[in-house]
Write a protein that holds these residues in place. Sequence first.
Motif, PDB file in Angstrom:
ATOM      1  N   LEU A  44      32.122  38.936  36.625  1.00  0.00           N
ATOM      2  CA  LEU A  44      33.271  38.988  37.531  1.00  0.00           C
ATOM      3  C   LEU A  44      34.586  38.868  36.775  1.00  0.00           C
ATOM      4  O   LEU A  44      35.560  39.536  37.111  1.00  0.00           O
ATOM      5  CB  LEU A  44      33.161  37.882  38.587  1.00  0.00           C
ATOM      6  N   LYS A  45      34.615  38.021  35.742  1.00  0.00           N
ATOM      7  CA  LYS A  45      35.833  37.902  34.936  1.00  0.00           C
ATOM      8  C   LYS A  45      36.121  39.235  34.232  1.00  0.00           C
ATOM      9  O   LYS A  45      37.256  39.683  34.192  1.00  0.00           O
ATOM     10  CB  LYS A  45      35.694  36.767  33.923  1.00  0.00           C
ATOM     11  N   GLY A  46      35.078  39.850  33.677  1.00  0.00           N
ATOM     12  CA  GLY A  46      35.243  41.148  33.029  1.00  0.00           C
ATOM     13  C   GLY A  46      35.759  42.197  33.993  1.00  0.00           C
ATOM     14  O   GLY A  46      36.648  42.987  33.661  1.00  0.00           O
ATOM     15  N   TRP A  47      35.232  42.195  35.202  1.00  0.00           N
ATOM     16  CA  TRP A  47      35.651  43.178  36.209  1.00  0.00           C
ATOM     17  C   TRP A  47      37.128  42.973  36.570  1.00  0.00           C
ATOM     18  O   TRP A  47      37.891  43.944  36.676  1.00  0.00           O
ATOM     19  CB  TRP A  47      34.760  43.047  37.444  1.00  0.00           C
ATOM     20  N   ILE A  48      37.552  41.708  36.731  1.00  0.00           N
ATOM     21  CA  ILE A  48      38.945  41.443  37.105  1.00  0.00           C
ATOM     22  C   ILE A  48      39.883  41.832  35.961  1.00  0.00           C
ATOM     23  O   ILE A  48      40.923  42.446  36.185  1.00  0.00           O
ATOM     24  CB  ILE A  48      39.109  39.961  37.522  1.00  0.00           C
ATOM     25  N   VAL A  49      39.509  41.515  34.714  1.00  0.00           N
ATOM     26  CA  VAL A  49      40.349  41.892  33.577  1.00  0.00           C
ATOM     27  C   VAL A  49      40.461  43.414  33.473  1.00  0.00           C
ATOM     28  O   VAL A  49      41.545  43.961  33.290  1.00  0.00           O
ATOM     29  CB  VAL A  49      39.791  41.288  32.264  1.00  0.00           C
ATOM     30  N   SER A  50      39.335  44.123  33.644  1.00  0.00           N
ATOM     31  CA  SER A  50      39.361  45.583  33.581  1.00  0.00           C
ATOM     32  C   SER A  50      40.203  46.164  34.711  1.00  0.00           C
ATOM     33  O   SER A  50      40.937  47.130  34.514  1.00  0.00           O
ATOM     34  CB  SER A  50      37.946  46.151  33.665  1.00  0.00           C
ATOM     35  N   SER A  51      40.108  45.557  35.893  1.00  0.00           N
ATOM     36  CA  SER A  51      40.915  46.035  37.018  1.00  0.00           C
ATOM     37  C   SER A  51      42.396  45.822  36.756  1.00  0.00           C
ATOM     38  O   SER A  51      43.223  46.661  37.103  1.00  0.00           O
ATOM     39  CB  SER A  51      40.519  45.318  38.309  1.00  0.00           C
ATOM     40  N   GLN A  52      42.741  44.691  36.123  1.00  0.00           N
ATOM     41  CA  GLN A  52      44.147  44.439  35.789  1.00  0.00           C
ATOM     42  C   GLN A  52      44.661  45.517  34.835  1.00  0.00           C
ATOM     43  O   GLN A  52      45.789  45.965  34.949  1.00  0.00           O
ATOM     44  CB  GLN A  52      44.319  43.064  35.141  1.00  0.00           C
ATOM     45  N   TYR A  53      43.827  45.928  33.905  1.00  0.00           N
ATOM     46  CA  TYR A  53      44.231  46.947  32.934  1.00  0.00           C
ATOM     47  C   TYR A  53      44.389  48.304  33.609  1.00  0.00           C
ATOM     48  O   TYR A  53      45.407  48.980  33.459  1.00  0.00           O
ATOM     49  CB  TYR A  53      43.198  47.049  31.808  1.00  0.00           C
ATOM     50  N   VAL A  54      43.383  48.704  34.393  1.00  0.00           N
ATOM     51  CA  VAL A  54      43.405  50.030  35.015  1.00  0.00           C
ATOM     52  C   VAL A  54      44.553  50.150  36.017  1.00  0.00           C
ATOM     53  O   VAL A  54      45.227  51.170  36.088  1.00  0.00           O
ATOM     54  CB  VAL A  54      42.043  50.334  35.687  1.00  0.00           C
ATOM     55  N   HIS A  55      44.807  49.096  36.787  1.00  0.00           N
ATOM     56  CA  HIS A  55      45.859  49.148  37.821  1.00  0.00           C
ATOM     57  C   HIS A  55      47.195  48.620  37.319  1.00  0.00           C
ATOM     58  O   HIS A  55      48.119  48.455  38.102  1.00  0.00           O
ATOM     59  CB  HIS A  55      45.397  48.382  39.060  1.00  0.00           C
ATOM     60  N   LYS A  56      47.278  48.338  36.006  1.00  0.00           N
ATOM     61  CA  LYS A  56      48.519  47.867  35.374  1.00  0.00           C
ATOM     62  C   LYS A  56      49.118  46.678  36.114  1.00  0.00           C
ATOM     63  O   LYS A  56      50.323  46.604  36.344  1.00  0.00           O
ATOM     64  CB  LYS A  56      49.535  49.000  35.271  1.00  0.00           C
ATOM     65  N   ALA A  57      48.253  45.745  36.510  1.00  0.00           N
ATOM     66  CA  ALA A  57      48.727  44.549  37.214  1.00  0.00           C
ATOM     67  C   ALA A  57      49.301  43.572  36.205  1.00  0.00           C
ATOM     68  O   ALA A  57      48.646  43.246  35.220  1.00  0.00           O
ATOM     69  CB  ALA A  57      47.568  43.893  37.958  1.00  0.00           C
ATOM     70  N   GLU A  58      50.520  43.157  36.415  1.00  0.00           N
ATOM     71  CA  GLU A  58      51.132  42.184  35.532  1.00  0.00           C
ATOM     72  C   GLU A  58      52.225  41.442  36.277  1.00  0.00           C
ATOM     73  O   GLU A  58      52.556  41.776  37.410  1.00  0.00           O
ATOM     74  CB  GLU A  58      51.698  42.854  34.272  1.00  0.00           C
ATOM     75  N   GLU A  59      52.753  40.444  35.624  1.00  0.00           N
ATOM     76  CA  GLU A  59      53.796  39.647  36.229  1.00  0.00           C
ATOM     77  C   GLU A  59      55.014  40.517  36.538  1.00  0.00           C
ATOM     78  O   GLU A  59      55.373  41.388  35.752  1.00  0.00           O
ATOM     79  CB  GLU A  59      54.189  38.545  35.238  1.00  0.00           C
ATOM     80  N   GLY A  60      55.663  40.261  37.675  1.00  0.00           N
ATOM     81  CA  GLY A  60      56.837  41.047  38.051  1.00  0.00           C
ATOM     82  C   GLY A  60      58.008  40.785  37.114  1.00  0.00           C
ATOM     83  O   GLY A  60      58.180  39.694  36.596  1.00  0.00           O
ATOM     84  N   ARG A  61      58.802  41.832  36.857  1.00  0.00           N
ATOM     85  CA  ARG A  61      59.981  41.697  36.008  1.00  0.00           C
ATOM     86  C   ARG A  61      61.165  42.376  36.676  1.00  0.00           C
ATOM     87  O   ARG A  61      60.985  43.358  37.390  1.00  0.00           O
ATOM     88  CB  ARG A  61      59.736  42.373  34.648  1.00  0.00           C
ATOM     89  N   LEU A  62      62.348  41.884  36.418  1.00  0.00           N
ATOM     90  CA  LEU A  62      63.539  42.539  36.946  1.00  0.00           C
ATOM     91  C   LEU A  62      63.842  43.759  36.095  1.00  0.00           C
ATOM     92  O   LEU A  62      63.743  43.718  34.870  1.00  0.00           O
ATOM     93  CB  LEU A  62      64.718  41.583  36.928  1.00  0.00           C
ATOM     94  N   VAL A  63      64.227  44.843  36.744  1.00  0.00           N
ATOM     95  CA  VAL A  63      64.597  46.054  36.029  1.00  0.00           C
ATOM     96  C   VAL A  63      66.051  45.942  35.620  1.00  0.00           C
ATOM     97  O   VAL A  63      66.914  45.608  36.434  1.00  0.00           O
ATOM     98  CB  VAL A  63      64.384  47.294  36.928  1.00  0.00           C
TER      99      VAL A  63
END
Length: 128
Positions: A104-123
């Motif tokens: 499950l940890k591997g799946w969540i990490v891979s999903s974060q990579y594929v969907h480019k999930a990361e902390e929000g940043r100001l543009v």
Amino acid sequence: MTEQHYPVLSPIKTGIRGRCPGCGQGSIFQGYLNLAPRCTVCGLDLSFADPADGPAFFVMSIVSFPVVAFAGWLEIQHQPPIWVHLITSLPMLLGGCLALLRPLKGWIVSSQYVHKAEEGRLVQAKEQ
Ligand SMILES: [Zn+2]
């Protein structure tokens, strides 16, 4: 190292096996649950990965319901001594959690990579 481009891989296929979400070959784990700093095959920087307590929440939710139902059924039907729970319910709980945490940890990490999930940043606005 030359940068290679890989096709987008299924987070389920790579994650469950603990493989790198970029190349699908290197391992993302260093030990049982610790994440490696980078992929050993393609060098993908894994610092983006921050599954926090997500895997633990999913594993608890998935494993606890059937095991508690079993323990309740066992207690109501047979009223066994406590040591019976220690050799049935407890190993089922521990084994289920340990078996599911890594995939499950591997799946969540891979999903974060594929969907480019990361902390929000100001543009930052471009200077004219
Ligand atoms: Zn890789």
